[in-house]
Design an enzyme around this catalytic site. Structure first.
Site, PDB file in Angstrom:
ATOM      1  CG  ASP A 109      42.011  29.901  38.468  1.00  0.00           C
ATOM      2  OD1 ASP A 109      41.923  29.031  37.511  1.00  0.00           O
ATOM      3  OD2 ASP A 109      41.266  31.126  38.314  1.00  0.00           O
TER       4      ASP A 109
ATOM      5  NE  ARG B  77      32.710  32.098  49.261  1.00  0.00           N
ATOM      6  CZ  ARG B  77      32.821  30.811  48.830  1.00  0.00           C
ATOM      7  NH1 ARG B  77      32.899  29.855  49.423  1.00  0.00           N
ATOM      8  NH2 ARG B  77      32.939  30.652  47.563  1.00  0.00           N
TER       9      ARG B  77
ATOM     10  CG  ASP C 164      32.622  34.111  46.776  1.00  0.00           C
ATOM     11  OD1 ASP C 164      31.702  34.267  47.586  1.00  0.00           O
ATOM     12  OD2 ASP C 164      32.774  33.004  46.243  1.00  0.00           O
TER      13      ASP C 164
ATOM     14  CB  SER D 225      33.138  28.836  37.589  1.00  0.00           C
ATOM     15  OG  SER D 225      32.290  29.936  37.973  1.00  0.00           O
TER      16      SER D 225
END
Length: 412
Positions: A15, A94, A123, A179
């Site tokens: 990606d 994050r 996210d 994922s």
């Protein structure tokens, strides 16, 4: 005329490699950024790939200590948990990733930052709210929310075709049917076959922990020592570890080889969708559980109740929703510190086939627990006759309630 620069959060995967090439085609100079938050990854290979695709620079920033000391440890101090189960492994990473990415963007004079987050996940919110707080003037390019990108790349096959056409190195054309996101605190699994909440997670999916059924037949014991709610020492097999990163790594290693820290849940995303997620959070599970146990010994009842009802719930919610860089988070963190002044002591722990248990706890400095007062075998300083008055006072309100129900003929 010089091209505008974009700082891309890069992983080396399909990606973000395609996004890197697409941004270059859109006329940008792209600076790639990778954060080392403890994931098992070949950073140098990913950097070489980025440069081969056409990045003008690629930064690898080791932010593991910052991640542990500024995010994971405060989460332990307030026993942070989302919807009673999720220990926020992704959410915790994050803020430090976003802060490091903005720092690189500023160093390189970038006009924008970019990421590969999907348009349906949490996210994208976490990263972008952090970006805007850290640099309010920054521009964000989110390809998976741009029609010109997602209409062109409807799925993985389109990305693979684009990679082949543009010369992007792809190590494999096959993808695991889920994922993953990994850092020092955990590994998460979602999407693909896991989107059916009734499909059992495959045994070969779990990356970090041994299957509890195949874990050692002998329990493993260790001791955790806390000061003001912070893990300060881990004692195991005759060695004492005090460095925060090494302590966290050792807690991970102990939990991983004993199958501790797996959960499989359906959670409520901030954007309003429900999502099935599987998580491995080995060391953090042990640290949090030991901390909760020690608080039972050393923390005042009312302080603990207020912290649980207000701070723990809201701190977890703030982390999950991506509001770390906010005044409310600063306020809550000051409350966390205030609540932990007496959380000093040690907890003797055991892990065995996926389970974490407590063998004992003690404190040399805090004296809230008095064995003599609590004993059923001696009177001590506590006078049992005083309880009569205590019960009488507590009963006043309940007697009135009972009389009112009787007067109405209602059954209690």
């Amino acid at each position: 005329m010089a091209k505008e620069k974009v700082c891309l959060a890069y992983s080396g995967g399909l990606d973000t490699s395609c996004i890197l090439k697409w941004l270059i085609e859109e006329g940008y100079d792209v600076v790639c950024f990778m954060a080392d938050v403890g994931q098992e990854e070949d950073f140098e290979a990913a950097k070489a790939k980025a440069m081969k695709i056409g990045a003008v620079a690629c930064y690898i920033e080791d932010i593991r200590r910052e991640f542990i000391e500024e995010l994971c440890f405060p989460a332990v101090q307030c026993n942070a948990v989302y919807e009673n189960i999720y220990l926020l492994g992704t959410s915790l990473a994050r803020p430090v990733i976003a802060r490091a990415q903005i720092k690189v963007a500023q160093q390189e004079g970038c006009v924008a930052v970019s990421h590969g987050c999907t348009g349906k996940g949490n996210d994208q919110v976490r990263f972008e709210l952090a970006f805007y707080a850290l640099q309010p003037s920054i521009k964000v390019i989110a390809p998976w929310r741009l029609p010109e990108f997602y209409e062109r790349f409807a799925g993985r096959n389109d990305l693979l075709d684009y990679a082949a056409k543009t010369g992007i190195p792809v190590s494999s054309t096959k993808s695991k049917p889920w994922s993953m996101d990994e850092n020092l605190a955990h590994c998460s699994y979602e999407a693909g076959i896991l989107e059916d909440p009734d499909v059992t997670a495959p045994a070969d999916m779990w990356k970090l922990t041994v299957d509890p059924l195949e874990a050692p037949d002998k329990p493993e014991d260790f001791t955790l020592i806390f000061e003001k709610g912070l893990p300060k020492k881990l004692i195991t097999n005759g060695k004492t570890i005090t460095d925060s990163v090494e302590l966290f790594l050792e807690a991970n290693a102990i939990a991983r080889r004993n199958g501790v820290g797996r959960v499989d849940i359906v959670e409520n995303r901030f954007i309003g969708l429900k999502s099935r997620g599987c998580y491995e959070t080995p060391g953090l599970t042990c640290l949090r559980s030991a901390h909760i146990d020690l608080e039972g010994l050393v923390l005042d009842r009312e302080v603990r109740a207020l912290r649980d009802q207000f701070v723990t719930f809201n701190y977890a919610k703030i982390l999950y929703n991506g509001l770390y860089f906010s005044p409310e988070r600063e306020f809550l963190e000051e409350s966390i510190v205030a609540s932990q002044k007496t959380v000093n002591g040690q907890v003797r722990c055991r892990v065995y086939k996926g389970n974490f248990s407590i063998l004992g706890r003690s404190s040399e400095t805090e004296k809230l627990y008095d064995a003599s007062e609590s004993s059923m075998d001696e009177i001590g300083a506590f006078s049992p006759k005083d309880t009569t008055g205590f019960i009488s006072v507590q009963a006043i309100r309940l007697k009135k309630y009972g009389d009112a129900k009787n007067a109405k003929g209602e059954r209690l």
